[in-house]
Scaffold this motif. Structure first.
Motif, PDB file in Angstrom:
ATOM      1  N   TYR A 224     -73.324  27.632 -69.985  1.00  0.00           N
ATOM      2  CA  TYR A 224     -74.148  26.444 -69.812  1.00  0.00           C
ATOM      3  C   TYR A 224     -73.316  25.394 -69.093  1.00  0.00           C
ATOM      4  CZ  TYR A 224     -77.489  28.470 -73.040  1.00  0.00           C
ATOM      5  OH  TYR A 224     -78.405  29.301 -73.624  1.00  0.00           O
ATOM      6  N   THR A 225     -73.902  24.738 -68.105  1.00  0.00           N
ATOM      7  CA  THR A 225     -73.141  23.777 -67.312  1.00  0.00           C
ATOM      8  C   THR A 225     -72.887  22.459 -68.041  1.00  0.00           C
ATOM      9  OG1 THR A 225     -75.148  22.969 -66.239  1.00  0.00           O
ATOM     10  CG2 THR A 225     -73.936  24.754 -65.132  1.00  0.00           C
TER      11      THR A 225
ATOM     12  N   GLU B   7     -79.512  24.211 -67.984  1.00  0.00           N
ATOM     13  CA  GLU B   7     -79.037  25.028 -66.856  1.00  0.00           C
ATOM     14  C   GLU B   7     -77.995  26.040 -67.319  1.00  0.00           C
ATOM     15  OE1 GLU B   7     -77.046  24.724 -62.419  1.00  0.00           O
ATOM     16  OE2 GLU B   7     -76.676  23.105 -63.831  1.00  0.00           O
TER      17      GLU B   7
ATOM     18  N   LYS C 137     -67.845  24.358 -61.932  1.00  0.00           N
ATOM     19  CA  LYS C 137     -68.106  25.782 -61.702  1.00  0.00           C
ATOM     20  C   LYS C 137     -66.989  26.408 -60.876  1.00  0.00           C
ATOM     21  CE  LYS C 137     -71.012  25.202 -57.623  1.00  0.00           C
ATOM     22  NZ  LYS C 137     -70.680  23.780 -57.541  1.00  0.00           N
TER      23      LYS C 137
ATOM     24  N   MET D 267     -75.424  29.110 -65.811  1.00  0.00           N
ATOM     25  CA  MET D 267     -74.775  29.539 -64.570  1.00  0.00           C
ATOM     26  C   MET D 267     -74.191  30.928 -64.788  1.00  0.00           C
ATOM     27  SD  MET D 267     -73.038  28.158 -61.456  1.00  0.00           S
ATOM     28  CE  MET D 267     -73.803  26.632 -61.660  1.00  0.00           C
TER      29      MET D 267
END
Length: 177
Positions: free
Chosen positions: A111-112, A119, A165, A121
């Motif tokens: 999870y970001t 969201e 990220k 990823m």
């Protein structure tokens, strides 16, 4: 059910955009009280750490409007409706860098920013790259840059890479300290 679980009592969409939605939820807390939560809904995304046959790491530089600066990042993009993460990773890699991956390895899913968004990823390592053609979206302006592993380590140590990220991806690919 966990003793920490919050239960949604009501939900109102206050914004429904092209990429995300914003909800204002009323929840029941574990102790019985009520509170509100604002949630940014996102379809999910992928990020790819591409490494060439010579060991160079392919990064992209682009201007990020919300933070008003250029960032150095791994290629990434949002999932289209019904799209599988691996398919999205292949598509985004080719669109942003002009490379096609011969091999993709799933590194992580995370999870970001779970304090305010759902969201998720999906992170991949891409190898056996073959050149194609960069095909960015009409509103995307991206420079492709190549770095050695030692240069990436220095960029991380000097805090010149500040995108989450990208930091996670490079570290998961073994390119960190």
């Amino acid at each position: 059910m966990s003793r920490l679980t919050e239960h949604r009592l009501a939900s109102e969409i206050v914004y429904n955009g092209k990429i995300l939605t914003v909800r204002h939820d009323r929840v029941r807390l574990p102790d019985g009280r009520e509170a509100t939560r604002d949630v940014v809904g996102h379809p999910g995304a992928v990020a790819v750490v591409p490494i060439t046959a010579t060991g160079e790491i392919v990064l992209v530089r682009q201007y990020r409007y919300p933070v008003a600066k250029e960032l150095l990042e791994v290629p990434a993009g949002k999932l289209d409706k019904g799209e599988q993460p691996e398919d999205c990773a292949r598509r985004e890699l080719e669109e942003e860098t002009g490379y096609r991956a011969g091999r993709l390895e799933h590194l992580a899913t995370f999870y970001t920013a779970p304090g305010f968004t759902d969201e998720i990823m999906h992170l991949y390592l891409a190898r056996d790259l073959s050149p194609t053609a960069q095909n960015t979206d009409g509103d995307e302006f991206i420079d492709i840059e190549y770095y050695t592993a030692s240069q990436v380590k220095k960029l991380l140590a000097d805090k010149e890479i500040i995108d989450a990220k990208t930091i996670i991806g490079l570290l998961m690919a073994g390119l960190g300290r």
